[in-house]
Scaffold this active site. Structure first.
Site, PDB file in Angstrom:
ATOM      1  N   ASN A   1      68.629   6.757  -2.980  1.00 52.55           N
ATOM      2  CA  ASN A   1      68.684   5.673  -3.961  1.00 52.55           C
ATOM      3  C   ASN A   1      68.281   4.353  -3.312  1.00 52.55           C
ATOM      4  O   ASN A   1      68.874   3.945  -2.309  1.00 52.55           O
ATOM      5  CB  ASN A   1      70.100   5.537  -4.536  1.00 52.55           C
ATOM      6  CG  ASN A   1      70.224   4.359  -5.482  1.00 52.55           C
ATOM      7  OD1 ASN A   1      69.772   4.421  -6.619  1.00 52.55           O
ATOM      8  ND2 ASN A   1      70.811   3.272  -5.014  1.00 52.55           N
ATOM      9  N   GLU A   2      67.260   3.709  -3.860  1.00 48.68           N
ATOM     10  CA  GLU A   2      66.831   2.370  -3.441  1.00 48.68           C
ATOM     11  C   GLU A   2      66.684   2.264  -1.924  1.00 48.68           C
ATOM     12  O   GLU A   2      67.004   1.229  -1.328  1.00 48.68           O
ATOM     13  CB  GLU A   2      67.809   1.304  -3.956  1.00 48.68           C
ATOM     14  CG  GLU A   2      67.811   1.174  -5.466  1.00 48.68           C
ATOM     15  CD  GLU A   2      68.581  -0.037  -5.962  1.00 48.68           C
ATOM     16  OE1 GLU A   2      69.390  -0.591  -5.178  1.00 48.68           O
ATOM     17  OE2 GLU A   2      68.375  -0.440  -7.113  1.00 48.68           O
TER      18      GLU A   2
ATOM     19  N   ASN B   1      64.710   2.201 -10.512  1.00 52.04           N
ATOM     20  CA  ASN B   1      65.779   1.287 -10.880  1.00 52.04           C
ATOM     21  C   ASN B   1      65.143  -0.064 -11.183  1.00 52.04           C
ATOM     22  O   ASN B   1      64.614  -0.717 -10.281  1.00 52.04           O
ATOM     23  CB  ASN B   1      66.782   1.117  -9.739  1.00 52.04           C
ATOM     24  CG  ASN B   1      67.488   2.402  -9.376  1.00 52.04           C
ATOM     25  OD1 ASN B   1      67.365   3.405 -10.070  1.00 52.04           O
ATOM     26  ND2 ASN B   1      68.250   2.389  -8.289  1.00 52.04           N
TER      27      ASN B   1
ATOM     28  N   TYR C   1      67.755  -9.398 -12.819  1.00 55.85           N
ATOM     29  CA  TYR C   1      67.479  -9.869 -11.459  1.00 55.85           C
ATOM     30  C   TYR C   1      66.073 -10.437 -11.318  1.00 55.85           C
ATOM     31  O   TYR C   1      65.766 -11.103 -10.340  1.00 55.85           O
ATOM     32  CB  TYR C   1      67.663  -8.735 -10.444  1.00 55.85           C
ATOM     33  CG  TYR C   1      69.104  -8.341 -10.256  1.00 55.85           C
ATOM     34  CD1 TYR C   1      70.076  -9.288  -9.999  1.00 55.85           C
ATOM     35  CD2 TYR C   1      69.491  -7.018 -10.338  1.00 55.85           C
ATOM     36  CE1 TYR C   1      71.405  -8.926  -9.831  1.00 55.85           C
ATOM     37  CE2 TYR C   1      70.817  -6.642 -10.169  1.00 55.85           C
ATOM     38  CZ  TYR C   1      71.768  -7.595  -9.914  1.00 55.85           C
ATOM     39  OH  TYR C   1      73.075  -7.237  -9.758  1.00 55.85           O
TER      40      TYR C   1
ATOM     41  N   TRP D   1      72.941   1.422 -16.183  1.00 55.03           N
ATOM     42  CA  TRP D   1      73.804   1.013 -15.075  1.00 55.03           C
ATOM     43  C   TRP D   1      74.738  -0.070 -15.586  1.00 55.03           C
ATOM     44  O   TRP D   1      74.329  -1.177 -15.802  1.00 55.03           O
ATOM     45  CB  TRP D   1      72.976   0.490 -13.892  1.00 55.03           C
ATOM     46  CG  TRP D   1      73.825   0.327 -12.670  1.00 55.03           C
ATOM     47  CD1 TRP D   1      74.384  -0.817 -12.204  1.00 55.03           C
ATOM     48  CD2 TRP D   1      74.230   1.374 -11.780  1.00 55.03           C
ATOM     49  NE1 TRP D   1      75.116  -0.570 -11.075  1.00 55.03           N
ATOM     50  CE2 TRP D   1      75.037   0.771 -10.789  1.00 55.03           C
ATOM     51  CE3 TRP D   1      74.009   2.738 -11.725  1.00 55.03           C
ATOM     52  CZ2 TRP D   1      75.608   1.494  -9.752  1.00 55.03           C
ATOM     53  CZ3 TRP D   1      74.572   3.454 -10.689  1.00 55.03           C
ATOM     54  CH2 TRP D   1      75.354   2.837  -9.718  1.00 55.03           C
TER      55      TRP D   1
ATOM     56  N   LYS E   1      78.492  -4.652 -14.892  1.00 58.88           N
ATOM     57  CA  LYS E   1      77.409  -4.185 -15.750  1.00 58.88           C
ATOM     58  C   LYS E   1      77.837  -3.046 -16.668  1.00 58.88           C
ATOM     59  O   LYS E   1      77.018  -2.516 -17.424  1.00 58.88           O
ATOM     60  CB  LYS E   1      76.216  -3.741 -14.906  1.00 58.88           C
ATOM     61  CG  LYS E   1      75.540  -4.861 -14.130  1.00 58.88           C
ATOM     62  CD  LYS E   1      74.310  -4.366 -13.410  1.00 58.88           C
ATOM     63  CE  LYS E   1      73.672  -5.470 -12.601  1.00 58.88           C
ATOM     64  NZ  LYS E   1      74.496  -5.883 -11.449  1.00 58.88           N
TER      65      LYS E   1
END
Length: 755
Positions: free
Chosen positions: A382-383, A437, A443, A517, A538
């Site tokens: 992930n990321e 994502n 953001y 998310w 969130k």
């Protein structure tokens, strides 16, 4: 026969590294499992949480076996994050990884008579060889899923292979409507006198297939005629039992549940289950709750699953680690398609032992969860590009993907790319399907950027099955206003954002999966934004599960088949102005709004219905009606709305950006940026900039203005951000950045000499 003894009651606990006790400590705190020492400080907003070694201790009697040669195992269902297990003063197990089952044979350490002392040391300290290393959630410590003793005869099904159940079931549907169940079990301590008896039972408990195999050759296939399929609407489950038999005596027995289903993904059509194209639309889930941390009961896991089911979701991404068997069971029962993953997240550690830990955690994830029909995807990372890219990182992903295919060729692999992962590059094509994502509209960028970006990627890579693995924005139910805007943290902006995203996804069924998310607000001790510290807000539902935010009902209107109606803005209870906007979410075609019993309008449409209504002085009764469905709320007309509705930082941030440019003086913000040698610039990493207090102060101010997040060495999410440059962070913020902001930041930095 096997005897499982629950050891969750009456432990002694001390929140310090008190050392291995010689006897049961009477002065330690009494606790029951599941337990975490971060149940409060893991998300209470005090700026940090205890990360160290703590001790648990409990006495137990050695289980008695009617036959000689029996074995006793201790089973730890999960412990965060590194764990040492001792019996009667001797170490019997050490485990790295905070989310999986592990066991140890303690037979030879147990006393024949009297009490034994079981001592467990857990640590959630950072260790370079153990993932997760840096992530946007709290790493809770403790024995938070419970402990068992398992007593078995000398001949038994294997308990020591990566915490697995010892029985693997692979149902394969046939064209004639039946299914072939491929069965294999692993036996230890048996000789030629032992056989394995397999039985497959349907949901009514009727045996529909069986087989017998020698204990040393247990693999076999059995045929189930007219096999019912496991699917989202009707998750039919079979029970498969393996019995280790010696003549007329059953020595050991294990049972698992399994489901018959087929599935696939196509870049143009999305996800298909049992031959039916079905876009996967759902949520991500973390495993913690308010002031309980991750120490949840089976009932609480099932409650979470039911809240998600009521939403109308059909898929859950279980981020970012292995979840409880209780929750996988709930997903099997309720018909969710699950993405399960390991905590290979944010930053890859160069320590070779860290990659071995990834391999170990992936083996545990797959071997322990192979039989769950809800799981269709294994996630490898992930990321991960937050920490940068390297040839080694790409190769590690290839190895993890190959391992998944070796252990389980029946499922697909996937990855969650960070938003800044280039559309073209070596990170693509590593897994069967891929997801991004994206937080356009929170953001960086605008919410309207999401659809065009997805379309562009789809056009550039028509061969890739694309999903949206994370998207969302903060919503705090205190903040409200008539003109919601990005970064105001209001419940109205979160709802507006999700209205847009639900429509974007509804129009693109080729997106194989999407996951909001997040389903629930969750603990992140490093966070401090929106006036709420210690948490990521969130969620569509609050961390205590008490309040479903308006955004929850957006998706219920889109996804639920049950008739529904919801009046938005009930917490925006005091409103000023001659008129006010009132929104209604419903999956019905027409909605009528009433104010104080009088019809205020009728709207025909889909999902989101918007009315402008005039309020009378004082309190007003608002009612929305769609067929037989009704919802109501009370609003008060006031001269001035409460100041608590607006986060003070919202206005301060806008003023701060303006002041930033004033401080820039006479800089030419449109001139090409320069990067003189020996001076700081926006291309230096945060870690490099932190060596100069003056440069760090400039950048910290800019980051706060741009993202509303605090950044400081060793604090918050520094481990995730230190390898990034301000230039990269500003690119992530996209169109949210005022014109000239990056240039002015660079100009400020180039005035400072490097130390």
């Amino acid at each position: 026969m096997r005897n499982v003894i629950n050891l969750n009651q009456d432990w002694r606990f001390v929140r310090e590294d008190a050392g291995l006790p010689a006897q049961l400590p009477r002065d330690w705190e009494r606790v029951d499992l599941p337990h975490t020492w971060n149940a409060v400080d893991g998300h209470d907003g005090n700026g940090g949480y205890y990360r160290g070694k703590c001790w648990y201790a409990k006495s137990f009697e050695t289980p008695r076996q009617p036959l000689a040669g029996g074995r006793v195992f201790v089973e730890v269902l999960a412990a965060g994050q590194q764990t040492f297990v001792y019996v009667n003063g001797r170490e019997t197990a050490y485990h790295e990884g905070g989310y999986s089952i592990f066991r140890a044979d303690i037979t030879d350490l147990c006393k024949e008579d009297g009490e034994n002392l079981l001592a467990v040391a857990c640590s959630n300290e950072n260790k370079s060889s153990v993932y997760p290393q840096a992530a946007d959630f709290t790493f809770y410590g403790g024995l938070y899923r419970g402990v068992n003793l398992i007593s078995v005869p000398e001949a038994h099904f294997d308990l020591e292979y990566y915490g697995g159940p010892g029985l693997q079931v692979t149902p394969r549907p046939c064209e004639d409507g039946g299914a072939v169940f491929e069965l294999v079990s692993w036996v230890k301590g048996a000789d030629e006198n032992f056989t394995v008896l397999y039985s497959v039972q349907n949901e009514d408990g009727e045996e529909v297939a069986s087989a017998v195999r020698p204990a040393d050759q247990t693999k076999v296939s059995v045929y189930v005629p007219d096999a019912e399929r496991w699917n989202i609407d009707d998750p039919c489950l079979y029970t498969v039992t393996a019995t280790l038999q010696r003549r007329n005596e059953a020595y050991d027995e294990i049972s698992v549940r399994a489901g018959v289903r087929s599935f696939s993904c196509d870049p143009e059509k999305g996800f298909c289950i049992n031959g039916v194209w079905t876009p996967l639309r759902g949520v991500s889930r973390h495993q913690d709750r308010l002031y309980r941390g991750n120490a949840l009961t089976r009932e609480e896991h099932y409650e979470d699953a039911w809240i998600i089911k009521e939403l109308g979701a059909n898929t859950i991404r279980l981020a970012h680690y292995q979840h409880s068997q209780d929750f996988y069971d709930a997903c099997d029962d309720l018909g969710f398609v699950v993405w399960a993953e390991i905590p290979f997240i944010s930053v890859m550690n160069a320590d070779p032992a860290a990659h071995e830990n990834c391999i170990s955690q992936m083996k545990e994830l797959i071997i322990q969860n192979y039989n769950h029909p809800s799981i269709c995807f294994w996630g490898v990372s992930n990321e991960i590009l937050i920490g940068g890219i390297s040839d080694r990182l790409v190769e590690n992903h290839r190895e993890l993907n190959a391992l998944c295919k070796e252990l389980d060729p029946t499922r697909l692999t996937t990855i969650a790319h960070v938003s800044m992962t280039p559309i073209d590059g070596p990170m693509h094509g590593l897994t069967d399907v891929e997801s991004y994502n994206h937080y356009f509209g929170w953001y960086g960028g605008k919410m309207e950027d999401n659809g065009p970006w997805l379309d562009h990627f789809h056009q550039a890579h028509p061969e890739i099955c694309l999903g949206l693995s994370e998207y969302g924005c903060e919503g705090i139910v205190t903040y409200h206003g008539p003109n919601p805007a990005c970064k105001d943290y209001s419940e109205e902006y979160q709802a507006l954002y999700h209205e847009h995203m639900a429509k974007v996804l509804d129009e693109r069924p080729w997106i194989w999966s999407s996951h909001v998310w997040n389903m629930f607000d969750f603990g992140c001790a490093a966070r401090n934004e929106g006036g709420v510290a210690g948490r990521n807000n969130k969620g569509l539902v609050t961390m205590d599960r008490r309040t479903k935010k308006d955004s929850y009902y957006v998706y219920q209107a889109y996804w639920s088949r049950e008739p529904m109606i919801h009046l938005c803005g009930r917490r925006y209870a005091q409103r000023a102005g001659e008129t006010t906007r009132i929104k209604v979410y419903s999956n019905q075609p027409s909605v009528t709004l009433y104010v104080n019993g009088k019809a205020a309008g009728v709207q025909n449409g889909s999902k989101v219905f918007t009315f402008e209504a005039a309020l009378e002085e004082g309190f007003n009764r608002i009612t929305a009606v769609a067929g037989d469905l009704k919802d109501s709320m009370t609003l008060e007309k006031v001269d001035k709305e409460p100041s608590i509705y607006v986060l003070p930082e919202v206005n301060e941030r806008a003023e701060g950006v303006a002041n930033w440019f004033k401080l820039a003086g006479d800089l030419d913000l449109k001139a090409p940026m320069e990067f003189p040698e020996g001076r700081y610039s926006v291309r230096d990493t945060m870690e490099e900039i932190s060596r100069s207090p003056e440069a760090m102060e400039v950048v910290a101010t800019a980051v706060k203005l741009a993202t509303n997040m605090k950044v400081a060495p060793g604090e918050g999410m520094w481990d995730m951000m230190k390898s990034m440059s301000p230039e990269k962070m500003c690119k992530m913020a996209g169109s949210m950045m005022p014109e000239g902001f990056v240039e002015s930041l660079n100009a400020k930095l180039t005035r400072i000499e490097k130390k």
